[in-house]
Design an enzyme around this catalytic site. Structure first.
Site, PDB file in Angstrom:
ATOM      1  N   ASP A  60      12.703  22.912   0.029  1.00 51.38           N
ATOM      2  CA  ASP A  60      13.322  22.573  -1.306  1.00 51.38           C
ATOM      3  C   ASP A  60      12.847  23.510  -2.567  1.00 51.38           C
ATOM      4  OD1 ASP A  60      15.095  21.986  -3.795  1.00 51.38           O
ATOM      5  OD2 ASP A  60      15.818  20.606  -1.600  1.00 51.38           O
ATOM      6  N   ASN A  88      16.339  34.436  -4.142  1.00 49.63           N
ATOM      7  CA  ASN A  88      17.785  33.820  -3.818  1.00 49.63           C
ATOM      8  C   ASN A  88      18.493  32.944  -3.956  1.00 49.63           C
ATOM      9  OD1 ASN A  88      20.406  34.992  -2.972  1.00 49.63           O
ATOM     10  ND2 ASN A  88      19.569  33.827  -1.064  1.00 49.63           N
ATOM     11  N   SER A 140      23.605  37.172 -11.418  1.00 49.37           N
ATOM     12  CA  SER A 140      24.786  36.922 -10.957  1.00 49.37           C
ATOM     13  C   SER A 140      25.817  37.620 -12.238  1.00 49.37           C
ATOM     14  CB  SER A 140      25.283  35.695 -10.741  1.00 49.37           C
ATOM     15  OG  SER A 140      27.555  35.403 -10.884  1.00 49.37           O
ATOM     16  N   TYR A 153      25.945  27.106 -12.938  1.00 49.23           N
ATOM     17  CA  TYR A 153      26.362  28.711 -12.511  1.00 49.23           C
ATOM     18  C   TYR A 153      25.465  29.392 -13.409  1.00 49.23           C
ATOM     19  CZ  TYR A 153      26.043  32.197  -9.629  1.00 49.23           C
ATOM     20  OH  TYR A 153      26.501  33.016  -8.806  1.00 49.23           O
ATOM     21  N   VAL A 186      30.706  38.166  -3.926  1.00 50.56           N
ATOM     22  CA  VAL A 186      30.570  38.512  -2.336  1.00 50.56           C
ATOM     23  C   VAL A 186      30.999  37.030  -1.482  1.00 50.56           C
ATOM     24  CG1 VAL A 186      28.153  38.336  -0.947  1.00 50.56           C
ATOM     25  CG2 VAL A 186      28.213  39.248  -3.662  1.00 50.56           C
ATOM     26  N   THR A 188      30.869  35.200   1.633  1.00 46.85           N
ATOM     27  CA  THR A 188      29.472  34.065   2.075  1.00 46.85           C
ATOM     28  C   THR A 188      29.888  32.904   2.237  1.00 46.85           C
ATOM     29  OG1 THR A 188      28.565  33.775  -0.374  1.00 46.85           O
ATOM     30  CG2 THR A 188      27.535  34.901   0.550  1.00 46.85           C
TER      31      THR A 188
END
Length: 260
Positions: A60, A88, A140, A153, A186, A188
């Protein structure tokens, strides 16, 4: 791209963009260490690679002790070197400033920003000793512009972009290149969880009118990891199907016109 002889540490490698990057790096000749919290997902992906090309390292990135172990295991697998670090791993918890829980805010920072910081802090000395390296931080387009109800985010991705630039500035003299890649939408597991059931109407107004597949992000990462990018550092590269060149107001008009 030619990554023969390079050793890469890739976080969040068990699915999504990270899995796409892992697959591309192995195809291009790298040995990789795949990091993630879900060991079974990592092992499932690693089992599809040639023997000896990938090592699974459960961990982690928000836990400092795990960071130390991850780096140690990568050095052992790579015969004492780490040529490439791909940060990532990331999470996305919805909410604006007034809505997001404080614990969620802290967790997003620990995973999206502190994790990359701690890994860079541990890896850079080894890259310096080896004469250089490449760090690719997956940010991003949310780090370049606001996304509704995604304050944690977007804030962490914006900070990751600036940290990438700062590290490029500070360690270019050591032949360590640091670049940020900013994907658009994307397809995912994470985006399915947050935006499941999307139709093509969701991409009205975007130049390419679709989302990306993970492998479409992996190519630019392989380039940045390779010697072909030997003079590329401090760059912020969007891979978004042109989304950031469109005026949101124009998208709204186009959507309204289509729905008439």
């Amino acid at each position: 791209m030619n990554l023969e002889g390079k050793v890469a540490l890739i976080t969040g490698a068990g699915s999504g963009i990270g899995e796409g990057i892992a697959r591309r790096f192995v195809e291009d000749g790298a040995k990789i260490v795949m990091v993630g919290r879900r060991k079974e997902k990592l092992e499932e992906v690693a089992a599809t690679f040639p023997p000896g090309s990938a090592k699974v390292c459960q961990g982690d990135v928000s836990i400092p002790e795990d960071i130390l172990r991850i780096v140690e295991e990568t050095l052992e697998f790579g015969d004492g070197k780490i040529d490439v670090l791909v940060n990532n791993a990331g999470i996305n918890v919805p909410g604006g400033v007034a809505e997001i829980a404080l614990e969620d805010w802290k967790t997003i920072f620990d995973v999206n920003l502190n994790g990359p910081f701690l890994l860079m802090r541990e890896v850079i000395p080894h890259m310096k000793a080896a004469g250089g390296g490449s760090i690719v931080n997956i940010a991003s387009i949310g780090g370049l512009r606001c996304l509704s109800q995604r304050v944690g985010y977007c804030t962490t991705k914006a900070a990751l972009i600036m940290m990438s630039k700062q590290a490029a500035r500070d360690y270019g003299v050591d032949n360590i290149r640091v670049n940020a890649v900013c994907p658009g939408f994307v397809l995912t597991e994470m985006t399915e969880e947050h935006f499941g059931g999307l139709t093509e109407d969701a991409f009205i107004g975007a130049p390419m009118q679709r989302g990306a597949m993970p492998e479409e992000i992996a190519g630019i990462c392989s380039y940045l990891a390779s010697d072909d990018a030997s003079y590329t550092t401090g760059s912020v590269i969007t891979v978004d199907g042109g989304a950031t060149v469109v005026d949101p107001f124009e998208i709204g008009i186009m959507g309204a016109a289509r729905n008439k």
